[in-house]
Design a protein around this motif. Structure first.
Motif, PDB file in Angstrom:
ATOM      1  N   ARG A  23     -29.666  19.086 -70.481  1.00 24.67           N
ATOM      2  CA  ARG A  23     -30.485  18.058 -69.821  1.00 24.67           C
ATOM      3  C   ARG A  23     -31.570  18.712 -68.963  1.00 24.67           C
ATOM      4  O   ARG A  23     -32.709  18.245 -68.938  1.00 24.67           O
ATOM      5  CB  ARG A  23     -29.600  17.156 -68.963  1.00 24.67           C
ATOM      6  N   LEU A  24     -31.209  19.783 -68.250  1.00 24.59           N
ATOM      7  CA  LEU A  24     -32.211  20.515 -67.470  1.00 24.59           C
ATOM      8  C   LEU A  24     -33.337  21.001 -68.372  1.00 24.59           C
ATOM      9  O   LEU A  24     -34.524  20.795 -68.076  1.00 24.59           O
ATOM     10  CB  LEU A  24     -31.582  21.735 -66.785  1.00 24.59           C
ATOM     11  N   PHE A  25     -32.960  21.654 -69.473  1.00 21.64           N
ATOM     12  CA  PHE A  25     -33.954  22.231 -70.361  1.00 21.64           C
ATOM     13  C   PHE A  25     -34.795  21.164 -71.042  1.00 21.64           C
ATOM     14  O   PHE A  25     -36.005  21.326 -71.206  1.00 21.64           O
ATOM     15  CB  PHE A  25     -33.285  23.143 -71.393  1.00 21.64           C
ATOM     16  N   ALA A  26     -34.188  20.047 -71.436  1.00 19.75           N
ATOM     17  CA  ALA A  26     -34.949  18.957 -72.052  1.00 19.75           C
ATOM     18  C   ALA A  26     -35.959  18.379 -71.062  1.00 19.75           C
ATOM     19  O   ALA A  26     -37.105  18.070 -71.431  1.00 19.75           O
ATOM     20  CB  ALA A  26     -34.008  17.863 -72.561  1.00 19.75           C
ATOM     21  N   THR A  27     -35.545  18.237 -69.805  1.00 22.93           N
ATOM     22  CA  THR A  27     -36.453  17.721 -68.774  1.00 22.93           C
ATOM     23  C   THR A  27     -37.613  18.688 -68.565  1.00 22.93           C
ATOM     24  O   THR A  27     -38.779  18.275 -68.519  1.00 22.93           O
ATOM     25  CB  THR A  27     -35.693  17.503 -67.450  1.00 22.93           C
ATOM     26  N   ILE A  28     -37.300  19.968 -68.463  1.00 19.40           N
ATOM     27  CA  ILE A  28     -38.351  20.982 -68.269  1.00 19.40           C
ATOM     28  C   ILE A  28     -39.265  21.031 -69.487  1.00 19.40           C
ATOM     29  O   ILE A  28     -40.497  21.061 -69.349  1.00 19.40           O
ATOM     30  CB  ILE A  28     -37.724  22.367 -68.006  1.00 19.40           C
ATOM     31  N   LEU A  77     -35.847  15.768 -61.137  1.00 21.85           N
ATOM     32  CA  LEU A  77     -34.563  15.239 -61.572  1.00 21.85           C
ATOM     33  C   LEU A  77     -33.570  15.460 -60.448  1.00 21.85           C
ATOM     34  O   LEU A  77     -33.532  16.543 -59.870  1.00 21.85           O
ATOM     35  CB  LEU A  77     -34.112  16.000 -62.836  1.00 21.85           C
ATOM     36  N   GLN A  78     -32.806  14.420 -60.126  1.00 19.75           N
ATOM     37  CA  GLN A  78     -31.795  14.542 -59.082  1.00 19.75           C
ATOM     38  C   GLN A  78     -30.509  13.915 -59.572  1.00 19.75           C
ATOM     39  O   GLN A  78     -30.542  12.882 -60.245  1.00 19.75           O
ATOM     40  CB  GLN A  78     -32.256  13.861 -57.793  1.00 19.75           C
ATOM     41  N   SER A  79     -29.379  14.549 -59.237  1.00 18.62           N
ATOM     42  CA  SER A  79     -28.098  14.048 -59.707  1.00 18.62           C
ATOM     43  C   SER A  79     -27.001  14.304 -58.677  1.00 18.62           C
ATOM     44  O   SER A  79     -27.000  15.326 -58.003  1.00 18.62           O
ATOM     45  CB  SER A  79     -27.728  14.731 -61.028  1.00 18.62           C
ATOM     46  N   ALA A  80     -26.052  13.372 -58.612  1.00 21.22           N
ATOM     47  CA  ALA A  80     -24.872  13.545 -57.775  1.00 21.22           C
ATOM     48  C   ALA A  80     -23.764  14.237 -58.565  1.00 21.22           C
ATOM     49  O   ALA A  80     -22.708  14.526 -58.016  1.00 21.22           O
ATOM     50  CB  ALA A  80     -24.383  12.189 -57.266  1.00 21.22           C
TER      51      ALA A  80
END
Length: 138
Positions: free
Chosen positions: A118-123, A108-111
């Motif tokens: 969102r971090l935890f959902a992605t992980i 995941l990459q973000s500006a």
């Protein structure tokens, strides 16, 4: 009690004093297959995105530890910052946040700062994380 997030940030700071990453070395290699890494990059310590990301993570320490997530910062023009930016192809003059999986790949990459949810959902959607969660409940 020491927290993994703080310890990782302290370790990165100490590595900078000891010479840090050498040319050709992967600055994320020490975490491969053991930790997920959130790399936060900013042009300077007063970058608004950097400050916002730090603040968001401060409220989510328990969740980060549970998910084997550490944070590394690429701030300013140090050798370590340049090495992390080069590894992830990040600009030196703008904020970026990149979630790197245990396999070393960018997930995941973000500006913009990434909210902990969102971090935890992605992980939590990662196959390796699902396996880890199953193992912990056995």
């Amino acid at each position: 009690m020491r927290h993994p997030l703080r310890m990782a940030m302290a370790a990165l700071a100490m590595a900078g004093g000891a010479g840090g990453a050498r040319a050709g070395e992967d600055p994320l290699a020490a975490h491969l297959w053991t930790r997920r890494v959130l790399v936060v990059s900013g042009p300077g310590p007063d970058d608004p995105g950097l400050r916002a990301q730090r603040q968001a993570l401060a409220s989510a320490r328990a969740g980060a530890g549970e998910r084997d997530l550490v944070t590394l910062e690429a701030v300013g023009n140090s050798v370590e910052a340049a090495s992390l930016r080069r590894r992830l192809n990040l600009p030196a003059d703008a904020f970026r946040a990149v979630l790197v999986g245990k396999d070393g790949g960018a997930k995941l990459q973000s500006a913009e700062p990434i909210p902990p949810e969102r971090l935890f959902a992605t992980i939590d959607a990662m196959p390796m994380r699902r396996d880890e969660a199953r193992e912990r409940w056995r």
